[in-house]
Structure formats: structure tokens, C-alpha cells
Design a protein around this motif. Structure first.
Motif, mmCIF file in Angstrom:
data_model
loop_
_atom_site.group_PDB
_atom_site.id
_atom_site.type_symbol
_atom_site.label_atom_id
_atom_site.label_comp_id
_atom_site.label_asym_id
_atom_site.label_seq_id
_atom_site.Cartn_x
_atom_site.Cartn_y
_atom_site.Cartn_z
ATOM 1 N N ASP B 187 30.441 11.042 25.110
ATOM 2 C CA ASP B 187 29.225 11.147 24.333
ATOM 3 C C ASP B 187 29.540 11.820 22.994
ATOM 4 O O ASP B 187 30.574 12.459 22.855
ATOM 5 C CB ASP B 187 28.244 12.014 25.145
ATOM 6 C CG ASP B 187 26.835 11.881 24.647
ATOM 7 O OD1 ASP B 187 26.652 11.113 23.687
ATOM 8 O OD2 ASP B 187 25.946 12.531 25.204
ATOM 9 N N VAL B 188 28.645 11.668 22.026
ATOM 10 C CA VAL B 188 28.840 12.350 20.747
ATOM 11 C C VAL B 188 28.904 13.861 20.952
ATOM 12 O O VAL B 188 29.689 14.564 20.309
ATOM 13 C CB VAL B 188 27.706 11.988 19.758
ATOM 14 C CG1 VAL B 188 27.867 12.757 18.463
ATOM 15 C CG2 VAL B 188 27.717 10.507 19.462
ATOM 16 N N ASP B 189 28.104 14.362 21.899
ATOM 17 C CA ASP B 189 28.117 15.802 22.169
ATOM 18 C C ASP B 189 29.478 16.278 22.644
ATOM 19 O O ASP B 189 29.925 17.364 22.270
ATOM 20 C CB ASP B 189 27.060 16.149 23.242
ATOM 21 C CG ASP B 189 25.663 16.049 22.685
ATOM 22 O OD1 ASP B 189 25.540 16.091 21.445
ATOM 23 O OD2 ASP B 189 24.710 15.929 23.474
ATOM 24 N N ASP B 190 30.131 15.457 23.490
ATOM 25 C CA ASP B 190 31.466 15.825 23.961
ATOM 26 C C ASP B 190 32.443 15.931 22.792
ATOM 27 O O ASP B 190 33.243 16.860 22.708
ATOM 28 C CB ASP B 190 31.997 14.777 24.957
ATOM 29 C CG ASP B 190 31.083 14.636 26.163
ATOM 30 O OD1 ASP B 190 30.451 15.650 26.520
ATOM 31 O OD2 ASP B 190 30.994 13.535 26.715
ATOM 32 N N VAL B 191 32.348 14.948 21.902
ATOM 33 C CA VAL B 191 33.222 14.939 20.726
ATOM 34 C C VAL B 191 32.975 16.184 19.876
ATOM 35 O O VAL B 191 33.895 16.878 19.452
ATOM 36 C CB VAL B 191 32.980 13.666 19.877
ATOM 37 C CG1 VAL B 191 33.887 13.648 18.664
ATOM 38 C CG2 VAL B 191 33.194 12.418 20.714
ATOM 39 N N MET B 192 31.686 16.469 19.676
ATOM 40 C CA MET B 192 31.307 17.615 18.844
ATOM 41 C C MET B 192 31.782 18.925 19.448
ATOM 42 O O MET B 192 32.177 19.844 18.740
ATOM 43 C CB MET B 192 29.786 17.668 18.688
ATOM 44 C CG MET B 192 29.207 16.513 17.934
ATOM 45 S SD MET B 192 29.693 16.566 16.238
ATOM 46 C CE MET B 192 28.786 18.002 15.702
ATOM 47 N N GLN B 193 31.715 18.993 20.781
ATOM 48 C CA GLN B 193 32.110 20.233 21.462
ATOM 49 C C GLN B 193 33.563 20.575 21.192
ATOM 50 O O GLN B 193 33.914 21.732 21.017
ATOM 51 C CB GLN B 193 31.901 20.078 22.963
ATOM 52 C CG GLN B 193 30.805 20.984 23.478
ATOM 53 C CD GLN B 193 30.603 20.818 24.957
ATOM 54 O OE1 GLN B 193 31.539 20.500 25.686
ATOM 55 N NE2 GLN B 193 29.400 21.036 25.401
ATOM 56 N N ILE B 194 34.402 19.552 21.166
ATOM 57 C CA ILE B 194 35.814 19.808 20.927
ATOM 58 C C ILE B 194 36.087 20.044 19.448
ATOM 59 O O ILE B 194 36.730 21.010 19.072
ATOM 60 C CB ILE B 194 36.672 18.645 21.462
ATOM 61 C CG1 ILE B 194 36.514 18.567 22.983
ATOM 62 C CG2 ILE B 194 38.133 18.843 21.082
ATOM 63 C CD1 ILE B 194 37.259 17.436 23.627
ATOM 64 N N LEU B 195 35.579 19.162 18.604
ATOM 65 C CA LEU B 195 35.952 19.236 17.194
ATOM 66 C C LEU B 195 35.155 20.282 16.427
ATOM 67 O O LEU B 195 35.679 20.926 15.521
ATOM 68 C CB LEU B 195 35.799 17.872 16.531
ATOM 69 C CG LEU B 195 36.789 16.811 17.028
ATOM 70 C CD1 LEU B 195 36.504 15.482 16.374
ATOM 71 C CD2 LEU B 195 38.217 17.224 16.740
ATOM 72 N N GLY B 196 33.901 20.458 16.785
ATOM 73 C CA GLY B 196 33.081 21.477 16.120
ATOM 74 C C GLY B 196 32.966 21.298 14.617
ATOM 75 O O GLY B 196 32.960 22.272 13.879
ATOM 76 N N LEU B 197 32.883 20.059 14.162
ATOM 77 C CA LEU B 197 32.731 19.806 12.726
ATOM 78 C C LEU B 197 31.312 19.339 12.432
ATOM 79 O O LEU B 197 30.570 18.975 13.347
ATOM 80 C CB LEU B 197 33.710 18.714 12.283
ATOM 81 C CG LEU B 197 35.194 19.020 12.437
ATOM 82 C CD1 LEU B 197 36.011 17.779 12.114
ATOM 83 C CD2 LEU B 197 35.601 20.162 11.543
ATOM 84 N N GLU B 198 30.972 19.344 11.145
ATOM 85 C CA GLU B 198 29.645 18.853 10.776
ATOM 86 C C GLU B 198 29.619 17.334 10.908
ATOM 87 O O GLU B 198 30.440 16.633 10.312
ATOM 88 C CB GLU B 198 29.328 19.261 9.334
ATOM 89 C CG GLU B 198 27.921 18.934 8.920
ATOM 90 C CD GLU B 198 27.738 18.973 7.414
ATOM 91 O OE1 GLU B 198 26.851 18.254 6.920
ATOM 92 O OE2 GLU B 198 28.481 19.716 6.748
ATOM 93 N N LEU B 199 28.685 16.840 11.688
ATOM 94 C CA LEU B 199 28.587 15.402 11.921
ATOM 95 C C LEU B 199 27.854 14.754 10.756
ATOM 96 O O LEU B 199 26.784 15.201 10.354
ATOM 97 C CB LEU B 199 27.834 15.147 13.227
ATOM 98 C CG LEU B 199 27.776 13.713 13.725
ATOM 99 C CD1 LEU B 199 29.155 13.221 14.111
ATOM 100 C CD2 LEU B 199 26.841 13.597 14.912
ATOM 101 N N ILE B 200 28.472 13.704 10.197
ATOM 102 C CA ILE B 200 27.813 13.057 9.051
ATOM 103 C C ILE B 200 27.458 11.603 9.364
ATOM 104 O O ILE B 200 26.746 10.953 8.613
ATOM 105 C CB ILE B 200 28.664 13.198 7.778
ATOM 106 C CG1 ILE B 200 27.819 12.965 6.540
ATOM 107 C CG2 ILE B 200 29.902 12.336 7.825
ATOM 108 C CD1 ILE B 200 28.495 13.257 5.272
ATOM 109 N N GLY B 201 27.924 11.103 10.506
ATOM 110 C CA GLY B 201 27.545 9.736 10.848
ATOM 111 C C GLY B 201 28.019 9.303 12.219
ATOM 112 O O GLY B 201 29.058 9.744 12.689
#
Lengths: 215, 265
Positions: B187-201
Motif C-alpha cells: 500500500d502507499v502507506d507501507d511505502v511511506m512508512q519506510i521512506l518517510g518522504l513527502e508524497l507528491i503523487g
């Protein structure tokens, strides 16, 4: 003359007396000066490698008795003789392996390295002392510490703690990692194993893991 | 406007760097901004294909560095989209032909004349990547929702930080909502959890993307393409607009359109 003070694990204050600063008058002055911070707290006086005279203990005890806001709990020492004297006088005295406490103390006296960012894949952080990370350790990243490792975030990469030590811990808010190395031993985790509020302690040659949630 | 030179990078190959570079550049040019897309993938150029400019290249970036022609002359003007220019990579040379200082010199010489510049970075973390990132004000990291790509994106992010670049912004490409729902894709949340960057798209998987590239028609020019809309949204976010993320659950998908046609909910 200054005495070393530290918090103890019985919720109190411990004053450490060493052969270099053993002087009852000065110790009394010191307690008087610091009475503000000792109010309503338990007090333990530790004689580190010091054997006081009976009259010294008597004098110290009566001095503390005059100060009702100090809850005097007794003495602590590394020497058998000191223990016998104080027990004869009617004061509790723990004999403690101060040697062990000194080693942990040294570890915490070593510089704690603070990393205020996420350690990303391919990056490596190392320190001879403790490491505190205000961020994550991502997959493929490595953290090496001579002492303990504290992670205020997720541990997904490799953590090596307590290199060359016999006692050490690793803490993290979240853990999902294939393995952790601690004091030269390794702990392998299953692929899907996850921990929240994780604490891994290596003591007496054994690995113990505490966590609030485990999936 | 603060940042105008962006480097699109990912570490891993095949995640859609060139496609995203070409499409965001086109989307901004459509809005009237003067945009140049620079292909830094020397020896393996592909950006010209995404933009459909492959048969119009005369000079390339290596000619500019060798002094054969000025940068302005090497720019290929897009006929479909006004205001869009491409600085193509050389196909006959390799990464060593362009040094970071060359890239900085080219970007600085064009900076005043354009509103936005996008540098399409090659895959990998070697000199080619470093050259591409060197000249950028901002970095856009592209990742697919799978572990290999995330780890590479993480590595690249660390390298960008080490190079003193601001924290990269994240684009999650080729997200398949159906697979996510089935639990076959992160999921996008999983990706965000690891990378912790600002999502732009978040760009959804689009089967017709290959067809668009074969036709040389960027997806943003297609009105009814969901991926094209997502890419246009990214362009808007780069302009500082607050665009909400598209809902990508299967209700917006292909099947539900059919259901609607047949009187379903």
C-alpha cells in the motif's frame, strides 16, 4: 570537596564516597548543601572501597536524624568490613558488586551519539559508545555501537550492539528485521515477526526480549 | 517560484523515471510554462521516445559540452505541446561523456530562459546519477510499490541527502488498487512508512501507457487516462497548488465503469 550523586533503582539518591573524598565533616556539609534535592527522597550512602570507623557512622547517623525531611535508608558498600560495622550499629547495609555498576556507568559516560535523521539504505552509523537515533533504520542500513542502541523509530535494518561488551540492550519503538547482533551473538527473526515497544536485553549470556505487542 | 530544476531519479531501473519526466514536463508546458526536459541517461536515451521526438534530434547534450553548438541550438522543440523543449542525450557515448560540472554549466546557461527544467536521471547510483542530481534544486524520487524499488529509492534518498540536496519528494508509480486490495501489493502507506518522504503523487498502473509511448503521445495529453490525470495533478502540486490525492479504490476502476453502464451502483 564534591561527592558524586546518582539516582538509584530504588527511587532514591545515592551519594558515593570514595577513599579520596572520605571526610565525615565534608560529607555532612555536602548533605546540608544538597538538602533541597534530597527532600522526601530516600537516601543511600555508598562507601566505595572505604572502611569507616564506628564513630564516623554514629556521627553521620545522628546528623541525618536531625534532618527529618531526609529518608535515610542505609548504606551500601563493596567491603565486607564496612558492612559488619554498620550492621553492628543497627543500620542496614547492602553489599553490592560495585564493579558491575562501574562498568555500566562507564558505558553511559562514553559519548552518546545522537543521530537526528533516518538512517537510509547503504548508510552506516557507528560509535564506540551508545547510539540514540531519532528516526528509523531502514532496510539495508547498518548501525554499530560499542554500547546500547536506542531507536526512537522503526528498526528494519541491521543493528549491532555491545561490541566487545558482555551486557547491553537494544530498544526501538517498532522492529521488523531479519536479525540483531548483540555482544557478538545474533538473534534471528522470522520474516513476518513484528514488535512494538521492543526491548532486547543481553545479560548473563542470555538474550531476553520484551515488547508490548508481537505479531 | 522557489525550485525550478528538478531531477527525477529512482535508483532502480524500469520504475518509470523517463515516463514521469516526460509527462510532468508536458503537463507544465500545457499550462503555458516554458519547460525543458534534459535526458541525462547518456547512451541509453529514452526520453525522446516518451515525448515522440526521436526523429527530430540533430544535436545532443554531448555536442553542447564539446562546443559543437550552443545549448539553445540543441534543444528540440515539441510541435504538439507549445513551450516544451527536449535536450536529448547522446546515444553513441556513455556516462563518462558528461561530468557534473558540465551539467551544472548547461543548466545555469538555460535557467533564466525557462520556468521549469527536468533532468531525467539514469538508473544506478554511479557517476551518471551524480551528474544528473548535481545541477538540481529539487529531487523527485520515483518508486514502485515493491520492496526492491523502495530499497533503491531509500538508498538514492540517502545519497541525495549526503550531496546536500533538500529532502526529495516521492512519487509512487504503477500502483494497482486491485492488487493492493487483494494484498498482493504494498500500500502507499507501507511505502511511506519506510521512506518517510513527502508524497507528491500516486500514479496508478495503466495498461495503455506502453501504447502511449509507442505512439509518442504523453499520457497527460489523453483526457480520459487515469494515469494522465494523476500526472497532471503532480504538475499542479509542483506549482504549489493543493490538489487532493485521487481515490484509487476499485470504484474508480475500469470494471465499475461497466457496472455503471449497465445500471449498477
Amino acid at each position: 570537596m564534591d561527592y558524586k550523586i546518582r539516582g538509584t533503582n530504588i527511587l532514591g539518591i545515592e551519594i558515593i564516597v570514595t577513599p579520596q573524598n572520605f571526610d565525615i565533616e565534608k560529607l555532612k556539609m555536602f548533605i546540608k548543601e544538597k538538602s533541597a534535592i534530597m527532600r522526601k527522597t530516600r537516601l543511600v550512602i555508598t562507601f566505595d572501597d572505604v572502611i569507616p570507623q564506628e564513630k564516623d557512622i554514629q556521627e553521620l547517623a545522628s546528623f541525618i536524624k536531625e534532618r527529618p525531611d531526609i529518608l535515610f535508608c542505609g548504606f551500601k558498600t563493596s567491603r565486607k568490613e564496612t558492612r559488619e560495622i554498620s550492621l553492628q550499629m543497627g543500620f542496614p547495609c547492602d553489599i553490592s558488586n560495585l564493579e558491575l555498576e562501574k562498568t555500566t556507568e562507564r558505558a553511559s559516560n562514553e559519548e552518546i551519539k545522537f543521530i537526528k535523521k533516518t538512517v537510509r539504505s547503504g548508510e552506516k552509523v557507528s560509535s564506540s559508545g551508545d547510539i540514540a537515533i531519532l528516526g528509523d533504520i531502514n532496510p539495508g542500513a547498518e548501525v554499530e555501537a560499542g554500547g546500547n542502541i536506542y531507536i526512537f523509530g522503526s528498526l528494519r535494518g541491521l543493528a549491532k550492539a555491545g561490541i566487545g561488551k558482555r551486557e547491553c540492550e537494544v530498544r526501538a519503538l517498532f522492529v521488523q528485521t531479519p536479525r540483531i547482533e548483540i555482544c557478538g551473538q545474533e538473534k534471528i527473526f522470522e520474516r513476518e515477526e513484528r514488535f512494538h515497544n521492543f526491548r532486547l536485553i543481553f545479560k548473563n549470556g542470555k538474550i531476553r526480549i520484551n515488547s508490548t505487542e508481537r505479531t | 517560484m522557489k525550485d525550478k530544476v528538478f531531477c527525477v531519479t529512482s535508483g532502480k531501473g524500469g520504475v518509470g523515471k523517463s515516463t514521469i519526466t516526460g509527462n510532468i514536463a508536458t503537463a507544465l508546458a500545457m499550462q503555458g510554462y516554458k519547460v525543458v526536459a534534459i535526458d541525462a541517461d547518456i547512451g541509453l536515451r529514452n526520453l525522446d521516445l516518451v515525448l515522440g521526438l526521436e526523429n527530430r534530434i540533430v544535436y545532443d547534450i554531448v555536442h553542447v559540452i564539446e562546443g559543437t553548438c550552443p545549448p539553445e541550438k540543441a534543444l528540440v522543440k515539441d510541435k504538439k505541446t507549445k513551450n516544451l523543449f527536449l535536450l536529448p542525450a547522446a546515444q553513441t557515448k556513455d556516462k563518462s561523456a558528461v561530468k557534473p560540472e558540465n551539467m551544472i554549466a548547461i543548466v545555469e546557461s538555460l535557467r533564466e530562459k525557462f520556468d521549469f527544467m527536468f533532468i531525467d536521471s539514469p538508473a544506478g547510483i554511479e557517476d551518471g546519477f551524480k551528474t544528473a542530481v548535481a545541477a538540481a534544486d529539487g529531487v523527485l524520487v520515483v518508486t514502485n510499490p515493491e520492496m526492491a524499488s523502495i530499497r533503491d529509492a531509500d538508498r538514492v534518498t540517502g545519497l541525495c541527502e549526503a550531496m546536500g540536496k533538500p529532502e526529495p519528494k516521492l512519487i509512487v508509480n504503477r500502483l494497482d488498487p486491485v492488487k493492493v486490495k487483494r494484498g498482493d501489493m504494498l500500500d502507499v502507506d507501507d511505502v511511506m512508512q519506510i521512506l518517510g518522504l513527502e508524497l507528491i503523487g500516486i500514479v496508478p498502473e495503466d495498461k495503455s501507457m506502453v501504447a502511449y509511448i509507442n505512439r509518442g503521445q504523453p499520457a497527460v495529453l489523453e483526457k480520459d487516462s487515469l494515469a494522465g490525470k494523476a500526472l497532471r495533478n503532480i504538475a499542479d502540486r509542483l506549482l504549489g497548488k493543493d490538489v487532493p490525492f485521487m481515490k484509487l479504490d476499485s470504484e474508480n476502476g475500469f470494471l465499475s465503469k461497466f457496472k455503471k453502464l449497465f445500471g449498477g451502483s
